[in-house]
Write a protein that holds these residues in place. Sequence first.
Motif, PDB file in Angstrom:
ATOM      1  N   ASN A 144       0.805  -1.236   0.000  1.00 29.03           N
ATOM      2  CA  ASN A 144       0.000   0.000   0.000  1.00 29.03           C
ATOM      3  C   ASN A 144       0.836   1.284   0.000  1.00 29.03           C
ATOM      4  O   ASN A 144       0.340   2.343   0.340  1.00 29.03           O
ATOM      5  N   TRP A 145       2.102   1.199  -0.351  1.00 30.17           N
ATOM      6  CA  TRP A 145       2.960   2.386  -0.239  1.00 30.17           C
ATOM      7  C   TRP A 145       2.507   3.479  -1.203  1.00 30.17           C
ATOM      8  O   TRP A 145       2.092   3.207  -2.334  1.00 30.17           O
ATOM      9  N   MET A 146       2.653   4.720  -0.724  1.00 28.34           N
ATOM     10  CA  MET A 146       2.257   5.881  -1.521  1.00 28.34           C
ATOM     11  C   MET A 146       3.502   6.617  -2.029  1.00 28.34           C
ATOM     12  O   MET A 146       4.561   6.596  -1.400  1.00 28.34           O
ATOM     13  N   GLY A 152      -0.050   6.077  -6.031  1.00 29.99           N
ATOM     14  CA  GLY A 152       0.617   4.945  -5.407  1.00 29.99           C
ATOM     15  C   GLY A 152       2.075   4.874  -5.822  1.00 29.99           C
ATOM     16  O   GLY A 152       2.507   5.516  -6.781  1.00 29.99           O
ATOM     17  N   TRP A 154       3.649   2.160  -6.859  1.00 27.50           N
ATOM     18  CA  TRP A 154       3.931   1.009  -7.731  1.00 27.50           C
ATOM     19  C   TRP A 154       3.309   1.230  -9.106  1.00 27.50           C
ATOM     20  O   TRP A 154       2.215   1.778  -9.219  1.00 27.50           O
ATOM     21  N   ASP A 221       3.211  -3.919   4.121  1.00 28.65           N
ATOM     22  CA  ASP A 221       2.290  -2.779   4.076  1.00 28.65           C
ATOM     23  C   ASP A 221       2.682  -1.755   5.134  1.00 28.65           C
ATOM     24  O   ASP A 221       3.071  -2.123   6.250  1.00 28.65           O
ATOM     25  N   GLU A 231      -2.794  13.639   0.366  1.00 27.36           N
ATOM     26  CA  GLU A 231      -2.332  12.525  -0.479  1.00 27.36           C
ATOM     27  C   GLU A 231      -0.799  12.505  -0.605  1.00 27.36           C
ATOM     28  O   GLU A 231      -0.160  11.468  -0.505  1.00 27.36           O
ATOM     29  N   TRP A 235       3.249   9.230   2.185  1.00 28.50           N
ATOM     30  CA  TRP A 235       4.522   8.496   2.101  1.00 28.50           C
ATOM     31  C   TRP A 235       5.388   8.717   3.338  1.00 28.50           C
ATOM     32  O   TRP A 235       6.114   7.826   3.771  1.00 28.50           O
TER      33      TRP A 235
END
Length: 567
Positions: A144-146, A152, A154, A221, A231, A235
């Motif tokens: 789920n990394w931002m 995202g 990825w 995660d 947003e 991170w």
Amino acid sequence: MAQQPWWRNAVIYQVYVRSFADGNGDGAGDLIGLLEHLEYIASLGVDGVWLNPCYPSPQMDHGYDVSDYFDIEPAYGDLDIFDQLITRANKLGLRILMDVVPNHCSDQHAWFTEAVAAGRGSKERERFWFRDGQGVNGELPPNNWMAVFGGGAWSRITEPDGTSGQWFLHTFTPWQPDFNWLNDDVVDYFDRMLRFWFDRGVDGFRVDAVTVVGKHPDLPDAPSITGAVAETDAWAFNPYTVFWPSAHDAWRHWREVVNQYEIDHPGRELVTVSEAYTPGKPDLLLRYVEPDQFHQSFTFDLLLSPWNALSLHKAAARSYQALHDAGATLTWALNNHDAHRVVTRYGRADAHLTSSWTGSNLVNSDAPVDLELGHRRARAAALLILGLPGAAYLYMGEELGLPEVLEIPDSARQDPIFARTEGREKGRDGCRVPMSWTTDSVNLNGFSTSSSAKAWMPQPEGWGSFSVEVQDYDCKSMLALYRQALSFRVDMVKQGEAIEFVGDGTDGLFSFTRGSYAVVVNTSAEAVEIPHEIMVGRKLILGSLPEAFSRVDESSLIAGNSAVWLG
Ligand code: BGC
């Protein structure tokens, strides 16, 4: 006392190459343009120049997406011009520092295209973070990394056989795949890269985004975030990469490479400076400047501080205490290519409040701006950072008092932050508008050699009023103040690196003594009496405002929003 290395109290001038001077008439800065303006930089009295990345790059993040670490971006010049630049700079007494980007490269880097072509499980993919996706068909990202610039972290590739395939990790944008620093090829590649540029005469590197280089090898995660977070801030709450300790192995290794280079090349004294934002956490900052890691690490707390003596004092004092007491050096900056320019920051109606920072991507609130006030405060802040012990990094145009350009048409914006957040965040283009050299708008205020060039980022109306031409012979200009401060600083530096803070800022004054000198900054709007213990035996050396001169001499009063050096 043993002689200090040159960089310890150096002043470095940061050049965002694409915005400094256009020597080939294409509307973007380049190395020829820089070469032709080196005398100007030397005339400021600085010790060196840090070049933002000028390696070949598709310019998706203006050079922070490197496709070849061993060459020069063709639009900026070539290795031959780069060599001329070093020779000329050194003759003028300037050292050249480059920018190294270890966390990621461009998706056009040969290693990445080879990795995509080589397929699952290949040694080529091991140099990056490729993983299968989750979900029945691997259609969901591996975790789920931002990403820092929105969205995202990825992206999914198409495999050589045309099917949807693995995902790769990118902490910034999909055009910037992250290297896997647990892979020996990556370590060796950067060893070679550092030596390659040292061999060409580069005296050091600014090291990009060091806090995200380490990654938990299992890529778990990130914990879910409690509370509302923008947003592009999410991170920062990911403990499995931000400050993940394995990166320090890489920095310790780099220091060995640098130290060995110095041993093998007597007379060379190299410097590395890391970019690690550690607001309010000097203990974290200290980890980067342990004797076996970086020589310097930016002390960003002042850049992040609102304009009030209490906060400035807190920011400077806690960094000073942690680093100085440990024998490390301080490294100050008020501006860089990622932050709103200081004149505009300090001109905001809420500049004295902590909430004047939105927290996202170094951007400020949108409170109204009083540019005159911003200039006045920025002049004072210049005397503050140039008076503090340690190194100072100046960002091109800061010495002219260039403001942030806020009114850039959306169609002209180029920062990937703007695109990745679908315009919700404007990004950093406003501090990257091309320099103002003259009042001649025909050639972009002296920025370009061509009279028909279109600037890669438009200059606003009236940009020429800030130009070098206008300020050069005006003894009251911001440029004159920087030159004066840099020349008086030579004596300031001789006072040593120990300082004593006086007061804690509650009276509106941020003050410290440094040997026989003292620096006093008044962040309040009114004149304030300078404490007797500072004034006694000292007289005015330099004031940020012409009118502050007489005020201090006659009555020990320091004008509002101004600074003085006493000695
Ligand atoms: C640089 C930015 C860049 C980012 C990704 C930063 O910290 O200063 O300009 O966009 O790293 O490389």
